[in-house]
Enzyme design. Structure first.
Site, PDB file in Angstrom:
ATOM      1  N   CYS A 185     -13.657  45.332  44.679  1.00 27.99           N
ATOM      2  CA  CYS A 185     -14.778  45.946  43.948  1.00 27.99           C
ATOM      3  C   CYS A 185     -15.856  46.465  44.892  1.00 27.99           C
ATOM      4  O   CYS A 185     -16.745  47.214  44.471  1.00 27.99           O
ATOM      5  CB  CYS A 185     -15.365  44.954  42.954  1.00 27.99           C
ATOM      6  N   HIS A 243     -22.080  47.557  40.819  1.00 29.37           N
ATOM      7  CA  HIS A 243     -20.701  47.407  40.381  1.00 29.37           C
ATOM      8  C   HIS A 243     -20.703  46.874  38.947  1.00 29.37           C
ATOM      9  O   HIS A 243     -21.616  46.152  38.546  1.00 29.37           O
ATOM     10  CB  HIS A 243     -19.954  46.457  41.320  1.00 29.37           C
ATOM     11  N   ASN A 292     -14.205  47.193  33.938  1.00 24.57           N
ATOM     12  CA  ASN A 292     -14.307  47.115  35.401  1.00 24.57           C
ATOM     13  C   ASN A 292     -13.228  48.016  36.012  1.00 24.57           C
ATOM     14  O   ASN A 292     -12.041  47.738  35.880  1.00 24.57           O
ATOM     15  CB  ASN A 292     -14.108  45.647  35.835  1.00 24.57           C
TER      16      ASN A 292
HETATM   17  N1  COA Z   1     -10.572  36.151  24.493  1.00 24.48           N
HETATM   18  C1  COA Z   1     -10.878  35.029  23.856  1.00 24.48           C
HETATM   19  N2  COA Z   1     -11.033  33.827  24.465  1.00 24.48           N
HETATM   20  C2  COA Z   1     -10.871  33.820  25.800  1.00 24.48           C
HETATM   21  C3  COA Z   1     -10.525  34.962  26.529  1.00 24.48           C
HETATM   22  C4  COA Z   1     -10.371  36.162  25.821  1.00 24.48           C
HETATM   23  N3  COA Z   1     -10.075  37.317  26.419  1.00 24.48           N
HETATM   24  N4  COA Z   1     -10.434  34.630  27.827  1.00 24.48           N
HETATM   25  C5  COA Z   1     -10.700  33.318  27.921  1.00 24.48           C
HETATM   26  N5  COA Z   1     -10.946  32.820  26.699  1.00 24.48           N
HETATM   27  C6  COA Z   1     -11.316  31.447  26.319  1.00 24.48           C
HETATM   28  C7  COA Z   1     -10.881  30.449  27.346  1.00 24.48           C
HETATM   29  O1  COA Z   1      -9.549  30.045  27.094  1.00 24.48           O
HETATM   30  C8  COA Z   1     -11.869  29.319  27.105  1.00 24.48           C
HETATM   31  O2  COA Z   1     -11.448  28.580  25.977  1.00 24.48           O
HETATM   32  P1  COA Z   1     -11.695  26.981  25.883  1.00 24.48           P
HETATM   33  O3  COA Z   1     -13.179  26.793  25.984  1.00 24.48           O
HETATM   34  O4  COA Z   1     -11.116  26.648  24.567  1.00 24.48           O
HETATM   35  O5  COA Z   1     -10.957  26.421  27.056  1.00 24.48           O
HETATM   36  C9  COA Z   1     -13.144  30.042  26.714  1.00 24.48           C
HETATM   37  O6  COA Z   1     -12.731  31.348  26.283  1.00 24.48           O
HETATM   38  C10 COA Z   1     -14.155  30.154  27.815  1.00 24.48           C
HETATM   39  O7  COA Z   1     -13.509  30.673  28.946  1.00 24.48           O
HETATM   40  P2  COA Z   1     -14.270  30.799  30.295  1.00 24.48           P
HETATM   41  O8  COA Z   1     -13.328  31.340  31.313  1.00 24.48           O
HETATM   42  O9  COA Z   1     -14.973  29.508  30.577  1.00 24.48           O
HETATM   43  O10 COA Z   1     -15.356  31.892  29.952  1.00 24.48           O
HETATM   44  P3  COA Z   1     -16.601  32.353  30.784  1.00 24.48           P
HETATM   45  O11 COA Z   1     -17.815  32.122  30.007  1.00 24.48           O
HETATM   46  O12 COA Z   1     -16.598  31.875  32.195  1.00 24.48           O
HETATM   47  O13 COA Z   1     -16.394  33.923  30.819  1.00 24.48           O
HETATM   48  C11 COA Z   1     -15.627  35.668  32.276  1.00 24.48           C
HETATM   49  C12 COA Z   1     -15.261  34.459  31.436  1.00 24.48           C
HETATM   50  C13 COA Z   1     -14.398  36.110  33.011  1.00 24.48           C
HETATM   51  C14 COA Z   1     -16.084  36.796  31.337  1.00 24.48           C
HETATM   52  C15 COA Z   1     -16.778  35.316  33.260  1.00 24.48           C
HETATM   53  O14 COA Z   1     -16.489  34.113  33.914  1.00 24.48           O
HETATM   54  C16 COA Z   1     -16.999  36.380  34.273  1.00 24.48           C
HETATM   55  O15 COA Z   1     -17.365  37.495  33.954  1.00 24.48           O
HETATM   56  N6  COA Z   1     -16.847  36.077  35.556  1.00 24.48           N
HETATM   57  C17 COA Z   1     -16.971  37.049  36.617  1.00 24.48           C
HETATM   58  C18 COA Z   1     -15.846  38.011  36.495  1.00 24.48           C
HETATM   59  C19 COA Z   1     -15.849  39.083  37.502  1.00 24.48           C
HETATM   60  O16 COA Z   1     -16.880  39.438  37.999  1.00 24.48           O
HETATM   61  N7  COA Z   1     -14.668  39.609  37.781  1.00 24.48           N
HETATM   62  C20 COA Z   1     -14.459  40.706  38.611  1.00 24.48           C
HETATM   63  C21 COA Z   1     -14.837  40.460  40.006  1.00 24.48           C
HETATM   64  S1  COA Z   1     -15.506  41.811  40.767  1.00 24.48           S
END
Ligand code: COA
Length: 330
Positions: free
Chosen positions: A113, A257, A287
């Site tokens: 990224c 980004h 993204n």
């Molecule tokens: N739809 C529905 N539920 C989903 C899901 C989806 N697409 N993806 C994950 N879940 C669920 C998980 O299974 C989890 O369920 P549980 O609580 O029953 O175990 C719950 O949602 C929470 O998941 P979690 O991974 O803890 O969510 P989060 O609040 O951390 O959000 C991201 C996830 C990925 C959106 C967040 O962590 C993020 O944006 N991180 C940075 C990502 C990033 O920058 N990526 C690119 C790098 S440049």
């Protein structure tokens, strides 16, 4: 007066077909509300059959047109992507061929990224050294062909879109790029990565077993990435502004980004940046990794938000971990 490098043309391209969160509900066990609340994304564009250099070509032609330049005036191509056309050669070579030119150097970089910011720094150094005058810098990704679109992949697959952005840089005596600051920390390399294919996987770079384990899909420690992205982007923005001789208040527009709207809102909050100075596109494109910043730049121009003469600060964070920021007079 010393040479500077300036962006004189910007172009972007996304494939025509877009997929809303509701479309994704049909493929993965997800929901529109979950995606919007966690990331801000409402839709993303995915290719039908195009490849990365196809998207890059369209963005490059537009950037060349905006720069009033023909491809044969270019001295170098720098191409940032983590979703290349093939394992090798690099996609810059395929783009060069599609542009109908030959001989000039064509370099692929990854840097995930942060690819565009790394590429900008390289282009700037080549131009300032006097070695090259006109450089095409492209960021392009076709993520959709590498996503697990079953419920198993939902945590990653809902976040990524396809697209391309390109800029033409040239040598100038006006002010252009003031400073670009780059960082990496390989201690976190496995917190956001795609393990396969790879020479560190055992006897084979790719095998049925590797595919069965899904090691060719991206893996991410989302919460850790989130925390680091906010901290690192905030730090490096301040640092690069300081090295450019500006303060946060001097900046007319911030192009970050687009990994998660919440990351960008948090960076703005931490640095006390007014919301209207941050230009976000994640709602529409998801993204798009290396394409994100030039794609955003082009959207900002098209919507009249970005105008010549503005002071622009860009920042990105991604796998590696890598991060960087650049301050330019547009
Ligand atoms: N739809 C529905 N539920 C989903 C899901 C989806 N697409 N993806 C994950 N879940 C669920 C998980 O299974 C989890 O369920 P549980 O609580 O029953 O175990 C719950 O949602 C929470 O998941 P979690 O991974 O803890 O969510 P989060 O609040 O951390 O959000 C991201 C996830 C990925 C959106 C967040 O962590 C993020 O944006 N991180 C940075 C990502 C990033 O920058 N990526 C690119 C790098 S440049």
């Amino acid at each position: 007066m010393a040479l500077s490098s300036k962006i004189i043309g910007v172009g972007s391209y996304v494939p025509p077909k877009s997929y809303t969160n509701f479309d994704l509900e049909e493929m993965m066990d997800t929901s529109h509300d979950w995606i919007v609340q966690r990331s801000g994304i409402e839709k993303r564009h995915w290719v039908e059959d195009e490849c990365t250099s196809d998207l890059a070509l369209q963005a490059s032609l537009k950037a060349l047109k905006a720069a009033d330049m023909s491809a044969d005036q270019l001295d170098m191509i720098i191409f940032a992507t983590i979703s290349p056309d093939h394992e090798f050669p690099g996609t810059a070579c395929f783009l060069q061929q599609k542009l109908g030119i030959s001989k000039i150097p064509a370099i692929d970089i990854r840097q995930q990224c942060t690819g565009f910011i790394y590429g900008l720094s390289m282009a700037d150094v080549y131009i300032k050294s006097g070695q090259y005058k006109n450089i095409l810098l492209v960021g392009a990704e076709v993520h959709s062909k590498g996503l697990d679109k079953t419920p198993n992949g939902r945590a990653i697959s809902v976040l990524f879109g396809d697209g391309a952005g390109a800029v033409v840089l040239t040598a100038t005596k006006d002010s252009g790029i003031f400073h670009t600051e780059l960082r990496a920390d390989g201690n976190f390399a496995k917190e956001l990565w795609t393990p396969a294919p790879g020479s560190a996987l055992g006897k084979e770079r790719i095998s049925k077993e590797i595919l069965d384990k899904g090691l060719h899909y991206a893996q991410m420690n989302g919460k850790l990435v989130f925390v680091h992205a906010v901290k690192r982007m905030s730090e490096i923005l301040v640092e690069s502004l300081k090295k450019s001789g500006f303060s946060l208040d001097d900046v007319d527009l911030f192009l970050f980004h687009q990994a998660n709207l919440r990351i960008n809102n948090k960076v703005a909050e931490v640095l006390n940046i007014p919301e209207e100075k941050v230009f976000n596109t994640i709602q529409e494109f998801g993204n798009t990794t290396a394409a994100t910043i030039p794609l955003g730049m082009d959207q900002a121009i098209k919507t009249g938000v970005l105008k010549p003469g503005m002071l622009v600060a860009m920042a990105a964070f991604g796998g590696g971990f890598t991060w960087g920021a650049s301050v330019i007079r547009f």
